[in-house]
Scaffold this active site. Structure first.
Site, short mmCIF file in Angstrom:
data_model
loop_
_atom_site.label_atom_id
_atom_site.label_comp_id
_atom_site.label_asym_id
_atom_site.label_seq_id
_atom_site.Cartn_x
_atom_site.Cartn_y
_atom_site.Cartn_z
N GLU A 58 13.74 -5.53 -4.06
CA GLU A 58 13.09 -6.69 -4.10
C GLU A 58 13.92 -7.71 -4.72
OE1 GLU A 58 8.83 -6.90 -5.04
OE2 GLU A 58 7.90 -5.75 -3.58
N HIS B 286 19.05 20.42 -6.56
CA HIS B 286 18.97 21.65 -5.97
C HIS B 286 18.12 21.26 -3.79
CE1 HIS B 286 19.64 25.54 -8.04
NE2 HIS B 286 19.45 24.53 -9.62
N LYS C 130 2.35 -8.87 4.68
CA LYS C 130 0.93 -9.11 3.77
C LYS C 130 0.10 -9.96 4.38
CE LYS C 130 2.20 -9.87 -0.26
NZ LYS C 130 2.25 -11.10 -1.98
O1 PA5 Z 1 7.91 -7.63 -8.40
C1 PA5 Z 1 7.21 -8.25 -7.79
O2 PA5 Z 1 6.83 -10.26 -7.47
C2 PA5 Z 1 6.18 -7.74 -6.88
O3 PA5 Z 1 6.42 -6.52 -6.14
C3 PA5 Z 1 4.64 -8.11 -7.47
O4 PA5 Z 1 5.20 -7.29 -8.56
C4 PA5 Z 1 3.38 -7.25 -6.73
O5 PA5 Z 1 3.26 -7.81 -5.83
C5 PA5 Z 1 2.28 -7.61 -7.46
O6 PA5 Z 1 2.19 -8.52 -7.18
P1 PA5 Z 1 1.03 -9.33 -8.39
O7 PA5 Z 1 1.48 -9.08 -9.54
O8 PA5 Z 1 0.87 -10.55 -8.16
O9 PA5 Z 1 -0.15 -9.16 -7.85
#
Ligand code: PA5
Length: 477
Positions: free
Chosen positions: A303, A332, A446
């Protein structure tokens, strides 16, 4: 005195970064990285360091301060954790992505590998579950094995709006109200932003115990905030030691000289490797306790670094695909590909100097040399020999690999590891001139989900979705 206050102990628990097998000295000019390639980046490294330090100074990277800024929060967490341990049989974390992967990784690393199955008196706290999906079967399966009357639910969402987490919350709240009545609020702890989002509003209105994720601490950089500290403390993990480990790594990463700074060196090597077409980053711990560190790292790396545009708006399409593997299990399964497939990977081993247990392999079948050679050794020797052998096989096949060595798996070394990987990620992002802290690529999915689920305001998106090309039956067989 806590053991992490002893400098000798700290030094003995310092994690080390061995990058020999990334270098041309080992792999040869064609396949490795030369010292000259690293020093040629001197100006870029200097600029990246300055940018990162500037961001830190102006408070844009608050995750870097977590080891230092939470004295009061830690007290509150410890007190709350104590209460939870006394009152509840189960602690369930509802969250996803950065709000779940850290707690899972740290739990696996520092608690008994069969934590939930061992008797309560041998456990640090209540049984611990993380629900990081909206699979109805998984949700129901959880309700089949817990008693909500003796369960506390920690709803973790930085944005306070994530559909998956909020759906879980609605289900749990409803169930608690039905079973417990008005006292349902004592069974919910919210971990969220102090101001933004729906959860904080709900928490205040309904009077839930609340912990805050500081501004400037994004999901995947939040493990050392209450997101990770509360569940860890509830299960008996020494969170002060965890934070002390992170602070120690911060010290090690404060040097501008990449040859002294493990996170910067790790980042620079990955940056050069990416330029040489290494598009895949494999993390391969040789310890079941570190298995989910690879999951946590995969999200952090993917990410943060998978980006279409750089900070100047140029289309760059950068990023390395993270892959999770487990030593020796995946020897393996995946190692064949790593040694003989395309030259497109960097493999990072996580190794452990001293495992928490020693298991002896008994001597037997003396006349059967193919079996008897194992007897008299320990499993500890076997797993370490297999890691060394795999490393050797990769080196021989000219495959870039590197090792992060943990003297032991404990809260101090895990704190170091988390912090090192976070700084490495942020530094690669500076070298690539991209934003490590956003995730625009997940937005489209989303929004399309909102539209499909009928969220008001998303009618146009729904119409757009409805007008997408129809799938051809001939392509579904
Ligand atoms: O790293 C990030 O920002 C995302 O992976 C969030 O952790 C994930 O989308 C969950 O978001 P939130 O903590 O707002 O529910």
């Amino acid at each position: 005195m806590k053991r992490f206050e002893d400098n000798n102990w700290k030094e003995s628990m310092r994690i080390r970064f061995d990058f020999n097998n990334m270098m041309s000295d080992m792999l040869g000019e064609e396949w490795g990285i030369s010292k000259a390639q690293i020093t040629a980046l001197e100006q870029q490294i200097k600029a990246a360091n300055e940018k990162l330090n500037h961001k830190r100074k102006i408070g844009k990277t608050q995750w870097r301060e977590l080891p230092y800024t939470q004295e009061e929060v830690v007290k509150d967490i410890l007190a709350t954790a104590d209460g939870v341990r006394q009152k509840f049989e189960c602690f369930v974390l509802l969250g996803i992505g950065g709000s779940a992967l850290g707690p899972i990784a740290v739990h696996q690393a520092l608690n008994h590998l069969h934590y939930n199955e061992i008797p309560r008196e041998k456990r640090g706290g209540p049984r611990f579950y993380v629900v990081d999906n909206v699979d109805p079967e998984r949700m129901q399966a959880l309700f089949d094995i817990i008693d909500v009357k003796s369960t506390v639910f920690n709803v973790v969402t930085k944005s306070g709006n994530t559909s998956e987490t909020m759906a879980q919350f609605l289900i749990v709240r409803d169930m608690l109200k039905e079973v417990i009545g008005d006292n349902y609020r004592d069974h919910i702890i919210a971990t969220t932003d102090m101001e933004k989002g729906n959860l904080i509003q709900i928490a205040r209105e309904e009077g839930f115990k609340t912990f805050y994720i500081p501004a400037g601490v994004g999901g995947r950089f939040s493990e050392l905030s209450p997101v990770g500290l509360l569940p860890a403390a509830v299960c008996g993990i020494d969170i002060e030691e965890l934070l002390a480990g992170a602070a120690y790594m911060d010290e090690l990463c404060s040097q501008e000289d990449v040859f002294k700074n493990p996170a910067y060196m790790a980042a620079v090597l990955q940056y050069i490797a990416m330029e040489q077409g290494k598009n895949i980053s494999v993390m391969m711990p040789y310890a079941d306790s570190l298995k989910y560190m690879a999951d946590w790292y995969a999200q952090l790396w993917a990410e943060s670094l998978g980006k279409k545009v750089d900070l100047d708006g140029n289309e760059v399409y950068v990023g390395q695909t993270p892959v999770k593997a487990l030593g020796v299990t995946d020897q393996h399964s995946q190692i064949q590909l790593y040694t003989e497939g395309p030259f497109d990977k960097v493999i990072t081993f996580l190794t452990v100097g001293k495992y928490r247990n020693e298991v002896h392999i008994p001597k037997a079948y003396e006349k059967m040399s193919g079996v008897s050679f194992l007897g008299g050794h320990t499993m500890n020797q076997l797993i370490q020999a297999e890691q060394m052998a795999t490393e050797y096989a990769l080196y021989k096949a000219k495959r870039m690999n590197r090792t992060i060595m943990l003297p032991e798996v404990n809260a101090f070394t895990i704190g170091q590891l988390l912090y090192m990987l976070e700084v490495e990620t942020a530094f690669v992002a500076e070298l690539l001139n991209i934003n490590a802290f956003d995730q625009p690529g997940v937005e489209e999915g989303k929004i399309a989900t909102y539209a499909l689920m009928g969220r008001p305001g998303y009618e146009r998106k729904k119409a757009e979705l409805d007008s997408r090309p129809e799938k051809k039956a001939e392509y579904i067989i």
